[in-house]
Design an enzyme around this catalytic site. Structure first.
Site, mmCIF file in Angstrom:
data_model
loop_
_atom_site.group_PDB
_atom_site.id
_atom_site.type_symbol
_atom_site.label_atom_id
_atom_site.label_comp_id
_atom_site.label_asym_id
_atom_site.label_seq_id
_atom_site.Cartn_x
_atom_site.Cartn_y
_atom_site.Cartn_z
ATOM 1 N N CYS A 64 0.896 -1.157 0.000
ATOM 2 C CA CYS A 64 0.000 0.000 0.000
ATOM 3 C C CYS A 64 0.929 1.200 0.000
ATOM 4 O O CYS A 64 1.556 1.488 1.014
ATOM 5 C CB CYS A 64 -0.923 0.032 1.229
ATOM 6 S SG CYS A 64 -1.844 1.590 1.289
ATOM 7 N N CYS A 90 -0.487 4.122 2.550
ATOM 8 C CA CYS A 90 -0.473 3.952 4.007
ATOM 9 C C CYS A 90 -0.237 2.476 4.330
ATOM 10 O O CYS A 90 0.893 2.011 4.215
ATOM 11 C CB CYS A 90 -1.738 4.490 4.639
ATOM 12 S SG CYS A 90 -3.258 4.086 3.745
ATOM 13 N N SER A 91 -1.280 1.763 4.716
ATOM 14 C CA SER A 91 -1.049 0.366 5.092
ATOM 15 C C SER A 91 -2.287 -0.490 4.860
ATOM 16 O O SER A 91 -2.573 -1.389 5.642
ATOM 17 C CB SER A 91 -0.631 0.288 6.561
ATOM 18 O OG SER A 91 -1.634 0.885 7.355
ATOM 19 N N CYS A 92 -3.037 -0.213 3.797
ATOM 20 C CA CYS A 92 -4.254 -0.988 3.519
ATOM 21 C C CYS A 92 -3.888 -2.463 3.348
ATOM 22 O O CYS A 92 -2.900 -2.793 2.703
ATOM 23 C CB CYS A 92 -4.941 -0.455 2.268
ATOM 24 S SG CYS A 92 -5.469 1.254 2.473
HETATM 25 FE FE FE Z 1 -3.358 2.163 2.908
#
Ligand code: FE
Length: 208
Positions: A109, A112-114
């Site tokens: 991602c 961010c951190s999906c």
């Molecule tokens: Fe994300």
């Protein structure tokens, strides 16, 4: 224009560490009655103890053993996973991408951190790091090599950028030695990283 560092600036009163910021925010929300402590504890407990990569591993193992299930999963994972009860936070719009002899899939991602939480639990720290988020795109083979995977030049590496709308799960290639095993045994071969693309399935440690 460069932003001059100012020790007295109000923003600098915030703790530098993200964990401390979260704690501070949580404390304020609790004090104001906007957050229920039991609800927070229940969510943390769910993701720490109940939900984790073993769920994704079960799905992969079943796909390895059941070609009909596999084709349904590749075609419409969202429906299959919902029917299996694996929807929920960050679990909407999951797409399953299959590794083959011609393509290796890698998930990141960049924003961010999906991550597909209902299938893999909470993301590992490296998945959220700036280095992984940028280098997975700019030099995926080098990143894979650092994870211990060398993809032959004849196989392309496809990088999938997860978003709030779509999250990806990699269906790794089944190791030949595991063919014929029942699904519960097969699931033990499926590592978390193999479902992100930064790893390959491995013979379980208690089987070596
Ligand atoms: Fe994300």
């Amino acid at each position: 224009m460069p932003h001059d560092y100012d020790e007295n600036h109000v923003h600098n009163l915030l703790p530098a560490e993200p964990a401390l910021r979260v704690k501070a925010l949580e404390t304020i929300l609790l004090e104001k009655g906007l957050l229920d402590q039991q609800a927070v504890d229940a969510i943390i407990d769910e993701y720490e103890h109940r939900i984790g990569p073993h769920i994704g591993a079960k799905i992969v193992a079943r796909a390895w053993n059941d070609l009909v299930f596999k084709s349904m999963l590749l075609e419409d994972a969202e429906t299959v996973l919902r029917e299996e009860g694996h929807a929920g936070r960050q679990g909407e719009h999951v797409v399953v991408v299959e590794n083959t002899n011609t393509v290796h899939n890698l998930v990141v991602c960049t924003l961010c951190s999906c991550y597909p939480w209902p299938l893999l639990g909470v993301p590992p720290a490296w998945y959220k790091s700036d280095a992984y988020r940028s280098r997975a795109v700019s030099e995926p083979r080098a990143v894979l090599s650092e994870f211990g995977i060398d993809i032959p030049k004849s196989r392309s590496v496809r990088v999938w950028d997860s978003t709030a709308e779509i999250r990806y799960l990699v269906l790794p290639i089944q190791p030949k030695e595991s063919i014929g095993l029942p699904a519960p045994e097969l699931a033990k071969w499926v590592t978390r990283n193999s479902m992100i693309g930064t790893g390959l399935p491995q013979r379980p440690k208690d089987d070596q």
